[in-house]
Design an enzyme around this catalytic site. Structure first.
Site, PDB file in Angstrom:
ATOM      1  N   GLU A  63      -4.469  -6.614   3.049  1.00 17.18           N
ATOM      2  CA  GLU A  63      -3.266  -7.291   3.512  1.00 17.18           C
ATOM      3  C   GLU A  63      -3.288  -8.786   3.231  1.00 17.18           C
ATOM      4  O   GLU A  63      -2.264  -9.389   2.911  1.00 17.18           O
ATOM      5  CB  GLU A  63      -3.046  -7.033   5.001  1.00 17.18           C
ATOM      6  CG  GLU A  63      -2.705  -5.591   5.344  1.00 17.18           C
ATOM      7  CD  GLU A  63      -3.887  -4.646   5.242  1.00 17.18           C
ATOM      8  OE1 GLU A  63      -5.038  -5.134   5.203  1.00 17.18           O
ATOM      9  OE2 GLU A  63      -3.681  -3.422   5.174  1.00 17.18           O
ATOM     10  N   GLU A  82       0.843  -1.200   0.000  1.00 20.77           N
ATOM     11  CA  GLU A  82       0.000   0.000   0.000  1.00 20.77           C
ATOM     12  C   GLU A  82       0.881   1.255   0.000  1.00 20.77           C
ATOM     13  O   GLU A  82       1.731   1.400   0.882  1.00 20.77           O
ATOM     14  CB  GLU A  82      -0.913  -0.005   1.240  1.00 20.77           C
ATOM     15  CG  GLU A  82      -1.929  -1.132   1.209  1.00 20.77           C
ATOM     16  CD  GLU A  82      -2.449  -1.540   2.585  1.00 20.77           C
ATOM     17  OE1 GLU A  82      -2.230  -0.803   3.567  1.00 20.77           O
ATOM     18  OE2 GLU A  82      -3.064  -2.617   2.678  1.00 20.77           O
ATOM     19  N   HIS A  98      -0.847   1.373  15.531  1.00 24.83           N
ATOM     20  CA  HIS A  98       0.316   1.651  14.693  1.00 24.83           C
ATOM     21  C   HIS A  98       1.625   1.318  15.406  1.00 24.83           C
ATOM     22  O   HIS A  98       2.680   1.434  14.807  1.00 24.83           O
ATOM     23  CB  HIS A  98       0.356   3.121  14.286  1.00 24.83           C
ATOM     24  CG  HIS A  98      -0.647   3.501  13.247  1.00 24.83           C
ATOM     25  ND1 HIS A  98      -1.987   3.549  13.496  1.00 24.83           N
ATOM     26  CD2 HIS A  98      -0.492   3.861  11.946  1.00 24.83           C
ATOM     27  CE1 HIS A  98      -2.622   3.936  12.391  1.00 24.83           C
ATOM     28  NE2 HIS A  98      -1.737   4.129  11.441  1.00 24.83           N
ATOM     29  N   LEU A 102      -5.906  -2.048  -1.190  1.00 18.86           N
ATOM     30  CA  LEU A 102      -5.716  -2.052   0.261  1.00 18.86           C
ATOM     31  C   LEU A 102      -6.273  -3.359   0.830  1.00 18.86           C
ATOM     32  O   LEU A 102      -7.459  -3.442   1.138  1.00 18.86           O
ATOM     33  CB  LEU A 102      -6.475  -0.836   0.828  1.00 18.86           C
ATOM     34  CG  LEU A 102      -6.048  -0.226   2.141  1.00 18.86           C
ATOM     35  CD1 LEU A 102      -6.784   1.095   2.327  1.00 18.86           C
ATOM     36  CD2 LEU A 102      -6.319  -1.126   3.309  1.00 18.86           C
ATOM     37  N   GLN A 116       1.902  -1.955   5.677  1.00 16.17           N
ATOM     38  CA  GLN A 116       2.185  -0.551   6.012  1.00 16.17           C
ATOM     39  C   GLN A 116       2.609  -0.339   7.467  1.00 16.17           C
ATOM     40  O   GLN A 116       3.477   0.470   7.748  1.00 16.17           O
ATOM     41  CB  GLN A 116       0.973   0.296   5.665  1.00 16.17           C
ATOM     42  CG  GLN A 116       1.284   1.752   5.543  1.00 16.17           C
ATOM     43  CD  GLN A 116       0.217   2.462   4.734  1.00 16.17           C
ATOM     44  OE1 GLN A 116      -0.859   2.738   5.235  1.00 16.17           O
ATOM     45  NE2 GLN A 116       0.504   2.735   3.485  1.00 16.17           N
ATOM     46  N   PHE A 117       1.975  -1.071   8.380  1.00 19.95           N
ATOM     47  CA  PHE A 117       2.383  -1.085   9.791  1.00 19.95           C
ATOM     48  C   PHE A 117       2.200  -2.529  10.270  1.00 19.95           C
ATOM     49  O   PHE A 117       1.223  -3.176   9.894  1.00 19.95           O
ATOM     50  CB  PHE A 117       1.512  -0.153  10.640  1.00 19.95           C
ATOM     51  CG  PHE A 117       1.792   1.300  10.418  1.00 19.95           C
ATOM     52  CD1 PHE A 117       2.683   1.995  11.235  1.00 19.95           C
ATOM     53  CD2 PHE A 117       1.177   1.982   9.385  1.00 19.95           C
ATOM     54  CE1 PHE A 117       2.946   3.346  11.013  1.00 19.95           C
ATOM     55  CE2 PHE A 117       1.439   3.334   9.163  1.00 19.95           C
ATOM     56  CZ  PHE A 117       2.321   4.011   9.982  1.00 19.95           C
ATOM     57  N   ALA A 118       3.115  -3.002  11.125  1.00 17.28           N
ATOM     58  CA  ALA A 118       3.022  -4.391  11.576  1.00 17.28           C
ATOM     59  C   ALA A 118       1.663  -4.660  12.225  1.00 17.28           C
ATOM     60  O   ALA A 118       1.141  -5.767  12.145  1.00 17.28           O
ATOM     61  CB  ALA A 118       4.157  -4.710  12.546  1.00 17.28           C
TER      62      ALA A 118
HETATM   63  C1  LIG Z   1      -5.882  -2.842   7.836  1.00 18.53           C
HETATM   64  C2  LIG Z   1      -5.215  -1.532   7.577  1.00 18.53           C
HETATM   65  N1  LIG Z   1      -4.269  -1.463   6.620  1.00 18.53           N
HETATM   66  C3  LIG Z   1      -3.611  -0.298   6.369  1.00 18.53           C
HETATM   67  C4  LIG Z   1      -3.917   0.822   7.081  1.00 18.53           C
HETATM   68  C5  LIG Z   1      -3.156   2.126   6.831  1.00 18.53           C
HETATM   69  N2  LIG Z   1      -4.013   3.128   6.172  1.00 18.53           N
HETATM   70  C6  LIG Z   1      -4.637   4.091   6.896  1.00 18.53           C
HETATM   71  S1  LIG Z   1      -5.646   5.028   5.949  1.00 18.53           S
HETATM   72  C7  LIG Z   1      -5.280   4.169   4.548  1.00 18.53           C
HETATM   73  C8  LIG Z   1      -5.987   4.524   3.251  1.00 18.53           C
HETATM   74  C9  LIG Z   1      -7.478   4.352   3.354  1.00 18.53           C
HETATM   75  O1  LIG Z   1      -8.131   4.776   2.212  1.00 18.53           O
HETATM   76  P1  LIG Z   1      -9.714   4.723   2.076  1.00 18.53           P
HETATM   77  O2  LIG Z   1     -10.233   3.413   2.566  1.00 18.53           O
HETATM   78  O3  LIG Z   1     -10.050   5.089   0.674  1.00 18.53           O
HETATM   79  O4  LIG Z   1     -10.247   5.811   3.102  1.00 18.53           O
HETATM   80  P2  LIG Z   1      -9.900   7.372   3.199  1.00 18.53           P
HETATM   81  O5  LIG Z   1      -8.655   7.509   4.040  1.00 18.53           O
HETATM   82  O6  LIG Z   1      -9.738   7.892   1.819  1.00 18.53           O
HETATM   83  O7  LIG Z   1     -11.064   7.985   3.892  1.00 18.53           O
HETATM   84  C10 LIG Z   1      -4.328   3.177   4.826  1.00 18.53           C
HETATM   85  C11 LIG Z   1      -3.741   2.287   3.813  1.00 18.53           C
HETATM   86  C12 LIG Z   1      -4.917   0.714   8.076  1.00 18.53           C
HETATM   87  N3  LIG Z   1      -5.274   1.770   8.827  1.00 18.53           N
HETATM   88  N4  LIG Z   1      -5.551  -0.472   8.290  1.00 18.53           N
END
Ligand SMILES: Cc1ncc(C[n+]2csc(CCOP(=O)(O)OP(=O)(O)O)c2C)c(N)n1
Lengths: 337, 378
Positions: free
Chosen positions: A71, A40, A140, A69, A93-95
């Site tokens: 995992e 990601e 995180h 997105l 992206q984070f463990a």
């Molecule tokens: C399971 C998981 N994987 C990765 C992340 C890291 N992360 C935080 S926000 C984000 C993007 C999310 O995009 P979207 O679902 O389109 O929502 P938006 O932030 O645009 O509202 C990511 C990859 C996370 N919070 N949870």
């Protein structure tokens, strides 16, 4: 300096840990066209910590790419790529966001070699930032290394210096088996050192003796190494010699280095930032008890996080994560036993 | 509920429709890829009869103004160190207000980190919300009169929970529903798909709000999926999918009210894709110039949900420049009062990190508490 392989003395560049990781990824992509990097935000953005900065521009969108997105599919797809003869490097992206992928990890990642009698191997690396100390939001800052180390058939590597990060990452990428490579977020930019240029590897399964001492052995890894070294310095001021061992690899573990040191000092303190119950510190302690009980002059102490979710409350986050003071107190306790 | 004004009873807006009204649902099914719209960006309404009552329109406007104020003040507070890192939602007010306002305080809300505005709309107190983004445990104390969960950080994982909560309400014989939010990126996660399938198979009264705001951090929707109409995903699970202009709060409200009514009437879940845009950065600490250009964002400012409704309300005489100014003043005062309240919340005590792990602390936790008190006491 027991098992450290000194990198070839060519040119070197001062790098942070994240820059050293970026360099290792670039070298791996350059050397082996079957190497792929994905996850990601790793492409255009170069990763949320910039570990893959510039790599998509250099190696193209086929070799370095952003995934949807998900995992479970990042790991699952990587498993398929590995089976089919590529060398996938996946970033979670984070463990703490590894958990959606745990089914793939537990059901498949570590089992392919075993269940195909080595017909297939899985040379996959899964990189993930882990650990606390930088005031991140919920989940995180998790340290899930014990969960990962408990999965048969996978290796777990956690570097603590830029030079180690680069050499261990290249070794992990070249390893024929799946490797988790956890990178302490706290260390990404806080440490800088002269890192050898070009390709070199540091073998997996070899610990590093960071400071030498005759009185207490402190066994640790990743983000807790600098904390332990600070405690060792404080102890030295009181005439206590502390040998800090950076495990560097949890699976396979360099037990020999640990036992040799404990045989010398007779005292062991194990330091991690993961929750206490069932942590990898317990594994280290059990091994010392099993193999070196006769040389122990004090109980083995663990300095760890607590049995609660890692707190994202800035005001008191630092209570959870061990600091040098807590480690120094444990050192004092085993000395006074 | 602790919504803006006493007259603002979203409950009455969602009075059960007649069976006839439900017969042809979904009226705005994704037969077309064009999002359903009631208000054009210039504030004109081609079909005035389809609009909700004037006082509902005004109430939706108040909510949008109120949450925008939070977002704007949030940036300032962040820059002056009085708020932590938070994900802004500017430009998505129509999507968040239009959906959350269709609920009552008896319904469930499962918001992501981006949905501060939706939670505020349902009635989460501003002071608590500020506390949450100040990384204070006070922000985790959810009011007893609301069924809103703390903002979810791991993506998509709350989707199955919403299905479970919806099912529980149904089994208990209530008419309450559950609403869960997700982003376009989050809709790639397995949990999203499993939840939609479960909700359909079990006929759970669940409303899934997919806010398609164009980006998942640096990844545009086109990299996320080859699908262009995310509402159509509902087809695969046998449930209605609705695509709506998320910057048109009236349209969003209308389709959500219908979906909620349908769920209350025992007709199961709906997926609503609100087509909108993240105008600002992913979080206040993010730098979007690394991954998107002005061209990507061009045109979205003109589609602003607040300007659009404002033009309409002024033209209709529902709002005047004077009443608008008075509203802004009132909103600003409410916010400052809440900020003062949040300032009175004490910092957590060190041993608090061990609170609430179990109903009764384990012997280990008791020992670890003593350990912390020793550590910090010395
Ligand atoms: C399971 C998981 N994987 C990765 C992340 C890291 N992360 C935080 S926000 C984000 C993007 C999310 O995009 P979207 O679902 O389109 O929502 P938006 O932030 O645009 O509202 C990511 C990859 C996370 N919070 N949870």
């Amino acid at each position: 300096m027991t098992a450290t392989q000194t990198p070839p003395a060519t040119s070197s560049t001062t790098r942070t840990m994240v820059a050293a990781i970026n360099d290792a990824l670039a070298i791996a992509l350059e050397r082996d066209p079957t190497t792929y990097l994905f996850g990601e935000d790793v492409g255009v953005m170069g990763g949320v910590f910039r570990a893959s900065d510039g790599l998509q521009a250099r190696f193209g969108t086929d070799r370095v790419f952003d995934t949807p997105l998900a995992e479970a599919s990042i790991v699952g797809m990587g498993i398929g790529m590995g089976l089919a003869g590529l060398r996938p490097i996946a970033e979670i992206q984070f463990a703490g966001f590894m958990y959606p992928a745990l089914d793939q990890i537990l059901s498949h990642l570590g089992r392919y070699r075993h269940r195909t009698r080595s017909r297939y191997s899985l040379p996959m690396v899964i990189r993930a930032p882990y650990g606390g100390g930088v005031h991140t939001p919920e989940q995180h800052a998790d340290s899930p290394e014990a969960i990962l180390a408990h999965v048969p058939g996978v290796k777990v590597v956690i570097p603590s210096t830029p030079t180690d990060a680069k050499g261990l990452l290249l070794a992990a990428i070249e390893d024929p088996d799946p490797v988790f490579f956890l990178e302490a977020i706290k260390l990404y930019r806080s440490t800088k050192e002269s890192v050898p240029d070009g390709h070199y590897t540091i073998p997996l399964g070899k610990a590093r003796v960071v400071t030498e001492g005759d009185d207490v052995t402190v066994i640790t890894y990743g983000g807790m190494v600098e904390v332990s070294v600070k405690a060792a310095e404080a102890a030295r001021a009181h005439g206590i010699g502390v040998e800090v061992i950076d495990l560097r690899t949890l699976v396979p573990m360099d037990l020999e280095t640990v036992l040799n040191s404990v045989a010398k000092t007779g005292r062991a303190v194990v330091v991690t930032e993961a929750p206490r119950t069932g942590g990898f510190h317990s594994e280290i302690s059990a091994n010392i008890a099993e193999h070196a009980i006769d040389s122990l002059r004090a109980p083995i102490l663990r300095v760890t996080g607590y049995d609660a979710p890692y707190p994202p409350f800035t005001a008191i986050e630092d209570v959870y994560r061990p600091n040098a003071l807590r480690v120094a107190r444990a050192i004092r306790t085993v000395m006074g036993y | 509920m602790t919504n803006l004004s006493p007259s603002d009873t979203a409950a009455s807006d969602t009075a059960a429709p007649t069976p006839d009204a439900l017969a042809d649902f979904p009226r705005h099914a994704p037969a077309t890829d064009i999002p359903f719209q009631l208000l054009a960006p210039d504030g004109t309404a081609p079909n005035p009869d389809a609009l909700p009552d004037p006082q509902i329109r005004l109430s939706l406007y108040r909510h949008m103004r109120r949450i925008r104020h939070f977002d704007e003040r949030g940036w300032v507070l962040y820059r002056t160190g009085r708020l932590g890192v938070f994900p802004p939602f500017k430009g998505m007010e129509g999507s968040q207000v239009g959906t959350a306002a269709a609920l009552t305080s008896d319904d469930w809300l499962f918001p992501t980190y981006r949905d501060t505005g939706a939670a505020l709309t349902l009635g989460l107190p501003i002071a608590r919300t500020l506390a949450y983004w100040r990384t204070s445990p006070h922000g985790w104390h959810m009011p007893e009169n609301l069924k809103v969960l703390p903002f979810y950080i791991p993506i998509a994982t709350q989707y199955p929970h919403a299905v479970g909560a919806a099912l529980a309400e149904q089994r208990k014989g209530t008419k309450n529903v559950a609403m869960a939010y997700i982003g376009d990126g989050g809709s790639s996660e397995g949990d999203f798909h499993e939840a939609l399938n479960f909700a359909g198979a079990l006929n759970a009264p669940c409303i899934f709000i997919l806010q398609n705001n164009g980006w998942a951090i640096s990844v545009p929707t086109r990299t996320q999926t080859r699908a262009v109409n995310l509402a159509r995903r509902a087809d695969g699970y046998g449930i209605p999918g609705v695509r709506v202009d998320g910057n048109d709060v009236l349209a969003t409200y209308q389709v959500t009210v219908e979906a909620v009514a349908r769920a209350r009437a025992g007709q199961g879940p709906t997926l609503i894709e609100t087509v909108t845009y993240r105008i600002a950065a992913h979080t206040v600490a993010d730098d979007p110039t690394r991954y998107r250009t002005d061209a990507d964002t061009a045109g979205w400012a003109e589609k602003d949900p607040i300007t659009r409704l404002r033009l309409h309300l002024l033209a209709e005489g529902i709002l005047t420049e004077e009443s608008d100014a008075a509203l802004l003043k009132e909103i600003a005062e409410e916010f400052e009062a809440a900020l003062n309240e949040a300032d009175t919340y004490p910092e957590p005590e060190p041993a608090e990190i061990l609170d609430h792990v179990f109903a009764e602390p384990t012997p280990q936790l008791v020992a670890q508490r003593a350990e912390i008190l020793r550590e910090v006491g010395e």
